[in-house]
Motif scaffolding. Sequence first.
Motif, PDB file in Angstrom:
ATOM      1  N   MET A 219      33.421  19.372  45.633  1.00 37.79           N
ATOM      2  CA  MET A 219      33.385  18.149  45.192  1.00 37.79           C
ATOM      3  C   MET A 219      33.946  17.585  43.807  1.00 37.79           C
ATOM      4  SD  MET A 219      31.141  15.728  46.096  1.00 37.79           S
ATOM      5  CE  MET A 219      30.853  14.249  45.405  1.00 37.79           C
ATOM      6  N   LEU A 220      34.759  16.617  43.764  1.00 36.82           N
ATOM      7  CA  LEU A 220      35.112  16.347  42.606  1.00 36.82           C
ATOM      8  C   LEU A 220      34.457  15.449  41.596  1.00 36.82           C
ATOM      9  CD1 LEU A 220      38.761  15.179  44.062  1.00 36.82           C
ATOM     10  CD2 LEU A 220      38.335  17.354  42.699  1.00 36.82           C
ATOM     11  N   SER A 221      34.269  15.758  40.385  1.00 41.91           N
ATOM     12  CA  SER A 221      33.484  14.947  39.544  1.00 41.91           C
ATOM     13  C   SER A 221      34.259  13.735  39.121  1.00 41.91           C
ATOM     14  CB  SER A 221      33.123  15.837  38.343  1.00 41.91           C
ATOM     15  OG  SER A 221      34.248  16.198  37.772  1.00 41.91           O
ATOM     16  N   ASP A 222      35.525  13.612  39.173  1.00 41.31           N
ATOM     17  CA  ASP A 222      36.222  12.489  38.558  1.00 41.31           C
ATOM     18  C   ASP A 222      37.424  12.018  39.708  1.00 41.31           C
ATOM     19  OD1 ASP A 222      37.242  10.283  37.455  1.00 41.31           O
ATOM     20  OD2 ASP A 222      37.722  11.293  35.547  1.00 41.31           O
ATOM     21  N   PRO A 223      37.285  11.527  40.766  1.00 38.24           N
ATOM     22  CA  PRO A 223      38.245  11.324  41.703  1.00 38.24           C
ATOM     23  C   PRO A 223      39.359  10.596  41.166  1.00 38.24           C
ATOM     24  CG  PRO A 223      36.195  10.232  42.482  1.00 38.24           C
ATOM     25  CD  PRO A 223      35.816  11.001  41.183  1.00 38.24           C
ATOM     26  N   ILE A 224      39.189   9.550  40.310  1.00 36.39           N
ATOM     27  CA  ILE A 224      40.272   8.631  39.686  1.00 36.39           C
ATOM     28  C   ILE A 224      41.266   9.582  38.938  1.00 36.39           C
ATOM     29  CG2 ILE A 224      40.826   6.794  38.140  1.00 36.39           C
ATOM     30  CD1 ILE A 224      39.156   6.229  40.967  1.00 36.39           C
ATOM     31  N   ALA A 225      40.735  10.530  38.055  1.00 35.22           N
ATOM     32  CA  ALA A 225      41.436  11.547  37.367  1.00 35.22           C
ATOM     33  C   ALA A 225      42.327  12.169  38.338  1.00 35.22           C
ATOM     34  CB  ALA A 225      40.598  12.259  36.377  1.00 35.22           C
ATOM     35  N   ASP A 226      41.652  12.684  39.423  1.00 34.76           N
ATOM     36  CA  ASP A 226      42.399  13.492  40.457  1.00 34.76           C
ATOM     37  C   ASP A 226      43.511  12.886  41.046  1.00 34.76           C
ATOM     38  OD1 ASP A 226      42.826  15.767  42.475  1.00 34.76           O
ATOM     39  OD2 ASP A 226      42.232  14.200  43.827  1.00 34.76           O
ATOM     40  N   MET A 227      43.360  11.349  41.213  1.00 39.55           N
ATOM     41  CA  MET A 227      44.489  10.740  41.924  1.00 39.55           C
ATOM     42  C   MET A 227      45.478  10.692  40.851  1.00 39.55           C
ATOM     43  SD  MET A 227      44.121   6.619  42.196  1.00 39.55           S
ATOM     44  CE  MET A 227      45.742   5.849  43.029  1.00 39.55           C
ATOM     45  N   LEU A 228      45.282  10.308  39.407  1.00 40.54           N
ATOM     46  CA  LEU A 228      46.337  10.142  38.668  1.00 40.54           C
ATOM     47  C   LEU A 228      46.987  11.425  38.441  1.00 40.54           C
ATOM     48  CD1 LEU A 228      44.511   8.016  35.902  1.00 40.54           C
ATOM     49  CD2 LEU A 228      45.835   7.143  37.547  1.00 40.54           C
ATOM     50  N   THR A 229      46.488  12.779  38.307  1.00 37.97           N
ATOM     51  CA  THR A 229      47.031  13.857  38.368  1.00 37.97           C
ATOM     52  C   THR A 229      47.831  14.107  39.655  1.00 37.97           C
ATOM     53  OG1 THR A 229      45.158  14.729  36.972  1.00 37.97           O
ATOM     54  CG2 THR A 229      46.550  16.407  38.081  1.00 37.97           C
ATOM     55  N   ARG A 230      47.422  13.756  40.609  1.00 34.75           N
ATOM     56  CA  ARG A 230      48.354  13.868  41.794  1.00 34.75           C
ATOM     57  C   ARG A 230      49.699  13.036  41.608  1.00 34.75           C
ATOM     58  NH1 ARG A 230      45.550  15.286  47.134  1.00 34.75           N
ATOM     59  NH2 ARG A 230      43.224  16.067  46.331  1.00 34.75           N
ATOM     60  N   ILE A 231      49.462  11.962  41.297  1.00 30.64           N
ATOM     61  CA  ILE A 231      50.744  11.149  41.146  1.00 30.64           C
ATOM     62  C   ILE A 231      51.236  11.651  40.025  1.00 30.64           C
ATOM     63  CG2 ILE A 231      51.547   9.033  40.212  1.00 30.64           C
ATOM     64  CD1 ILE A 231      49.303   7.656  41.775  1.00 30.64           C
ATOM     65  N   ARG A 232      50.917  12.097  38.725  1.00 28.53           N
ATOM     66  CA  ARG A 232      51.635  12.557  37.654  1.00 28.53           C
ATOM     67  C   ARG A 232      52.472  14.022  38.037  1.00 28.53           C
ATOM     68  NH1 ARG A 232      47.770  14.551  34.669  1.00 28.53           N
ATOM     69  NH2 ARG A 232      47.047  12.636  33.895  1.00 28.53           N
ATOM     70  N   ASN A 233      52.016  14.882  39.108  1.00 28.77           N
ATOM     71  CA  ASN A 233      52.317  16.246  39.256  1.00 28.77           C
ATOM     72  C   ASN A 233      53.426  15.727  40.410  1.00 28.77           C
ATOM     73  OD1 ASN A 233      50.616  17.701  37.738  1.00 28.77           O
ATOM     74  ND2 ASN A 233      49.274  18.072  39.322  1.00 28.77           N
ATOM     75  N   ALA A 234      53.301  14.810  41.279  1.00 29.55           N
ATOM     76  CA  ALA A 234      54.349  14.402  42.143  1.00 29.55           C
ATOM     77  C   ALA A 234      55.681  13.764  41.537  1.00 29.55           C
ATOM     78  CB  ALA A 234      53.840  13.565  43.069  1.00 29.55           C
ATOM     79  N   THR A 235      55.318  13.019  40.534  1.00 33.49           N
ATOM     80  CA  THR A 235      56.577  12.456  39.969  1.00 33.49           C
ATOM     81  C   THR A 235      57.355  13.428  39.136  1.00 33.49           C
ATOM     82  OG1 THR A 235      55.226  11.762  37.880  1.00 33.49           O
ATOM     83  CG2 THR A 235      55.591  10.052  39.778  1.00 33.49           C
ATOM     84  N   ARG A 236      56.697  14.584  38.505  1.00 29.73           N
ATOM     85  CA  ARG A 236      57.340  15.546  37.875  1.00 29.73           C
ATOM     86  C   ARG A 236      58.201  16.292  38.752  1.00 29.73           C
ATOM     87  NH1 ARG A 236      52.785  17.005  33.201  1.00 29.73           N
ATOM     88  NH2 ARG A 236      53.057  14.913  32.045  1.00 29.73           N
ATOM     89  N   THR A 237      57.891  16.518  39.736  1.00 30.84           N
ATOM     90  CA  THR A 237      58.378  17.539  40.754  1.00 30.84           C
ATOM     91  C   THR A 237      59.446  16.555  41.631  1.00 30.84           C
ATOM     92  OG1 THR A 237      56.633  17.515  42.593  1.00 30.84           O
ATOM     93  CG2 THR A 237      56.803  19.143  40.789  1.00 30.84           C
ATOM     94  N   HIS A 238      59.344  15.280  41.334  1.00 29.46           N
ATOM     95  CA  HIS A 238      60.370  14.379  42.207  1.00 29.46           C
ATOM     96  C   HIS A 238      60.102  14.396  43.610  1.00 29.46           C
ATOM     97  CE1 HIS A 238      62.575  14.642  38.441  1.00 29.46           C
ATOM     98  NE2 HIS A 238      63.016  13.562  38.769  1.00 29.46           N
ATOM     99  N   LYS A 239      58.909  14.096  44.048  1.00 26.75           N
ATOM    100  CA  LYS A 239      58.294  13.969  45.460  1.00 26.75           C
ATOM    101  C   LYS A 239      58.503  12.622  45.812  1.00 26.75           C
ATOM    102  CE  LYS A 239      56.491  18.137  46.121  1.00 26.75           C
ATOM    103  NZ  LYS A 239      56.860  19.207  46.989  1.00 26.75           N
ATOM    104  N   GLU A 240      58.825  12.306  47.034  1.00 21.04           N
ATOM    105  CA  GLU A 240      59.014  10.899  47.634  1.00 21.04           C
ATOM    106  C   GLU A 240      57.518  10.414  47.890  1.00 21.04           C
ATOM    107  OE1 GLU A 240      61.576   9.156  48.090  1.00 21.04           O
ATOM    108  OE2 GLU A 240      62.597  10.806  47.241  1.00 21.04           O
ATOM    109  N   THR A 241      56.619  10.942  48.398  1.00 14.98           N
ATOM    110  CA  THR A 241      55.323  10.527  48.629  1.00 14.98           C
ATOM    111  C   THR A 241      54.094  11.506  48.058  1.00 14.98           C
ATOM    112  OG1 THR A 241      55.215  11.357  50.759  1.00 14.98           O
ATOM    113  CG2 THR A 241      55.982   9.009  50.477  1.00 14.98           C
ATOM    114  N   VAL A 242      52.973  10.838  47.899  1.00 19.23           N
ATOM    115  CA  VAL A 242      51.939  11.737  47.809  1.00 19.23           C
ATOM    116  C   VAL A 242      50.756  11.307  48.226  1.00 19.23           C
ATOM    117  CG1 VAL A 242      51.217  10.430  45.717  1.00 19.23           C
ATOM    118  CG2 VAL A 242      50.548  12.806  45.645  1.00 19.23           C
ATOM    119  N   ASP A 243      49.931  12.194  48.961  1.00 16.91           N
ATOM    120  CA  ASP A 243      48.634  11.662  49.752  1.00 16.91           C
ATOM    121  C   ASP A 243      47.344  12.011  48.951  1.00 16.91           C
ATOM    122  OD1 ASP A 243      50.300  10.870  51.947  1.00 16.91           O
ATOM    123  OD2 ASP A 243      49.627  13.076  53.210  1.00 16.91           O
ATOM    124  N   ILE A 244      46.613  10.871  48.796  1.00 12.59           N
ATOM    125  CA  ILE A 244      45.407  11.065  48.249  1.00 12.59           C
ATOM    126  C   ILE A 244      44.229  10.670  48.946  1.00 12.59           C
ATOM    127  CG2 ILE A 244      44.239   9.863  46.099  1.00 12.59           C
ATOM    128  CD1 ILE A 244      47.332   9.038  45.093  1.00 12.59           C
TER     129      ILE A 244
END
Length: 133
Positions: free
Chosen positions: A1-26
């Motif tokens: 269970m995530l305590s902050d799902p918005i922070a999780d979303m932003l972290t997924r986007i941050r990590n995906a852009t840093r590794t140059h992914k095309e898409t990210v699933d949230i």
Amino acid sequence: MLSDPIADMLTRIRNATRTHKETVDIPASRFKEELAKLLVKEGYVASVERLVPEGQKFDVLRVTLKYGDKREQVIKHIERISRPGRRSYVSADNLPRIQRGLGLAVVSTSKGLLPDREARKQGVGGEVVCVLW
């Protein structure tokens, strides 16, 4: 269970852009979908769509990331401001200007999620969800 799902979303986007992914699933929710649509409207991500993957019970948001001509990141910095343990509310007069107006502060107002420029124009304050540039 995530305590902050918005922070999780932003972290997924941050990590995906840093590794140059095309898409990210949230994992999907209405708030996250509205936030992603706002990022599309402001030009920070290319597109967002809600999917129901086969064999899964829950919807996901597939965010297509955006890069520059030479694969440089469009989102250089993304940060959660208002957290469950420390909420950050501001009036219309005190809305932050990010990177002297070149960045974006996402504000949750009584009129929905708005960029800081639009909230300032409408004269409404609210909770500063995140900032990015």
